[in-house]
Design a protein around this motif. Sequence first.
Motif: not given
Length: 202
Positions: A30-34, A139-146, A155-159, A184-194
């Motif tokens: 799908g699409f990635s918005f980061s 990188d290490l990360g956490l993923v949450l989705g519905v 399955t249609f997913e949003a994460r 800031g000095d703490y620059n982390t990845n932010i990613n939405f998936q649809l």
Amino acid sequence: MKKRILFFIAVFTVLNLQAQISVKPGLRGGFSFSTISEMHADYKTDFYVGGFSEIKITKIYALQPELNYTRQGSNNVARNYYDERTRSEQVEYLDLEINYLSLSVMNKFTLPQGIQFQAGPTLDILLNDNLAVRKAQNDLGLVLGVAYALPSGLTFEARFKKGLLDILSSDYYQNDSNNYYLFGDYNTNINFQLGISYSFGK
């Protein structure tokens, strides 16, 4: 006598679990918005694609290991620098690209109506990037989705995926003349998936 009863209970429990457990392979994409946190930048629109194995343990719970290719980054990142040739302050806008191979383990809880709640950790292994100054290689990360799962396996997913490691040096990209922007000095990845996923087999 008690030991024998406990032994038979344990055997019965294991056999019952084995009867319930099923494994289904599948594909997702799908699409990635980061973007990158604590920087003045726009979201980068790209894609993700991957495969998984859904290990269904109970009617509502499944453990899902995944292997995904994700294109991330951030667009229009302002960089302020001094040009020796013109002897003046200059601003350039850069599109940052960070591509990962993600190893994830998702916990999936599916309600009878087909609504799913997903959560789990991910390890993102860096494949390539165009960052001038990189801090963390991976990188290490956490993923949450519905999600909404159909009986057909579609399955249609949003994460939402949040990186935990500082991935670059903001000092290189910071534009000091724009003081009203947050840097800031703490620059982390932010990613939405649809997107969608499909599991094979019934």
